[in-house]
Every structure is written in C-alpha cells, then in structure tokens.
Write an enzyme that holds these catalytic residues in place. Sequence first.
Site, mmCIF file in Angstrom:
data_model
loop_
_atom_site.group_PDB
_atom_site.id
_atom_site.type_symbol
_atom_site.label_atom_id
_atom_site.label_comp_id
_atom_site.label_asym_id
_atom_site.label_seq_id
_atom_site.Cartn_x
_atom_site.Cartn_y
_atom_site.Cartn_z
ATOM 1 C CG ASP A 42 -2.084 -0.869 1.155
ATOM 2 O OD1 ASP A 42 -2.018 -1.870 0.419
ATOM 3 O OD2 ASP A 42 -3.102 -0.574 1.815
ATOM 4 C CG HIS A 91 2.808 -8.718 0.455
ATOM 5 N ND1 HIS A 91 2.178 -9.798 1.021
ATOM 6 C CD2 HIS A 91 2.579 -7.675 1.306
ATOM 7 C CE1 HIS A 91 1.593 -9.438 2.146
ATOM 8 N NE2 HIS A 91 1.826 -8.143 2.343
ATOM 9 C CB SER A 129 9.677 2.857 4.722
ATOM 10 O OG SER A 129 8.359 2.476 5.016
#
Length: 336
Positions: A146, A202, A292
């Site tokens: 996301d 992921h 990040s």
Amino acid sequence: MWFLRKLHALCDTALCYLKLVQRRQVGWLTWDRKSGFFIHEQQTLWKKLKLLLLFNPVMEWIDKSHYLRLWTHKKNIQAGQSEGRPQSHAQIKAFIDYYHIDMSAFQPSNPESYRTFEDFFIRKFDSNARPIFAPDDPTKAIVVSDSRLVVYPTLERIRALWIKGSQFTIHNLIQEDERSFQWKDGSIASFRLSPQDYHRYHSPVKGTVKWYKHIPGDYLQVDPVALHTSVNILTENARSCVCIESKEFGDILLVAIGATDVGSVEIHDEIKEKGHIVQKGEELGLFQFGGSSIIVAFERGRINFDDDLGHFSNQEVMVDVEVGMSLGKASQYGPF
C-alpha cells in the site's frame, strides 16, 4: 468587474487550501487508482513545513556538513525506539482518528489488542482485505505494498523526473559491481509508504530467491520534496536487498529502504535463504514505525508497466495503490 473576478478567484483558492488544511490533506496531489479521483495525501502541516525547510537549494548550500539532516536522523531513531514501549499504546486511538484508518480491514481489528504502537504499526491485513490480481497467471506482476507509486521504463527516466540524487544508481543502491550490471538500464517501480500505511511488503512475482543483502545506513526522509534534491537519500538510508529469479520476468531486484522514524527494515528469515521459492503476493518483510520506500527493478525489456501507472508517472504524479493490484505484464519480447 475584472478586479472582482480576480478577487473572487483568489478567495476561492484560499478557501480551498483552508479546507485541505482542515482535512489534513496538505501532502502531495496523487491519483487514487481505486476511486479514479485525484486526492491530496494526508500529512501534518508541521511535517510539510519541516520538509520544505530541510530540503531546498538554500539549505543544501548552507548545510554542507549535513548537520541538520544528521540531527533529524538521530531524532528519528529515538522516536522509533519509543514506539516499542508500553506507554506508546496511548497514541494508537488518536493516530487512527487522525488518519481515518479503517480497522475492519485488519486482524485484530480492535485497537486495544495491540500492546504498543509498534505492534499496531506492523498490523496485518485480514486475509480477504487485499486480493491478489491474477493469482494464477505468472506473467502478471503485482503492486508490493500500500503506497504511492511511480514507474519508469528506464533508470535514466526516473533520474530525470523523480529521483534527483546525484549518486542514485543501482550500483550505489546495492553496493555491488557485478550484480548491479543487469539492472543498469532497467525499468524501475518506486513505492513510497506514509506512516498511516500498512507497512508490510510482498513479492511482485512468483520466483526463487537468488541472494539477499542488508546495508546499514541513515533514516532520512523519502518524501518527494527530499527526493527532488541532490541529497543522496536512497543510497544513504538503511536498506535490505533481495533478488528474485522469475522465469517470466528474469531477475527482479527489490530494495526495502528505511526512512523517517523507522526502527528497522526486516526481511523474513526464510526469504534470506538462497533457493527459497516465493509465491506472488507472499509477504517478504516489514518496516517498523515511520515512512519508508521500496525500489523494484526489472531487467530492461522484461516488463510492460500498466498504462495508467505510466501515464501519471510521466506527469510526475504519484498513484495511490494497494498491495495486490496489477503492476504490469511480462514482455513477450524478453530483454533487448
């Protein structure tokens, strides 16, 4: 009459900005892929002003020693450490309210179930919250987190439009000579995560782990205000690198880069093992508290990014995406 029209337009603009401040939407204008509308990223006004103060041509000229940025780096580490203390639990409810986080998508969904803010920050999605695009088609790559995303077909293009750090190269990113060569002219997807985002990442494809490497470093801002300066943030921040070999896409480089207040950049132990088979959408690791960034590099000619992502990226507009969404398709032509 001309003066009144100008005054009316000025008032409309001022009221618009006041509403954005009231809704805490003072961040960058992005295109929300899910809704199909332009939105302003939620960001505190203080953070916006601090970024503009620290990252601008005047400050780059004055702060040759990078003293102020080193000071913020130390403060960021201290802030990240505080989020693991039991007292930090009190911040959770206010954080959820401030950023309008829908906890029904997470497991556990009850904020009281998290012992510390750090536990809350690395919360997991419910199993049905983020479906994987084309799960059985290995030629389709997916979004890894996301985030707000830009994609560019070549390294030169992303350096011209987005990452202006004078030393941003794949070689400097992973600090490897021979390994970096295959992505020298490759395609780049750059994901930026804000503090309110889900902070696990992921695999974009199915493949086999070829190698893993961790590089210690700083925890500086990865906001576009900072990336658009000559400060070499992405090649100075702490980061973890994983190479995944895919039959359809060739070798894929994923670099998870720490930033403001991030306590650590973690790759799961099994992902560090050479030969480990990863599935598309499999969780690779997580960030601790703070913003990040993730860089995913493909070998040249191995991926065709989705048209909408390319369209907005070329306009220097980030796209709000969710993990599991479509990223692009393997090129039928293979490498050039």
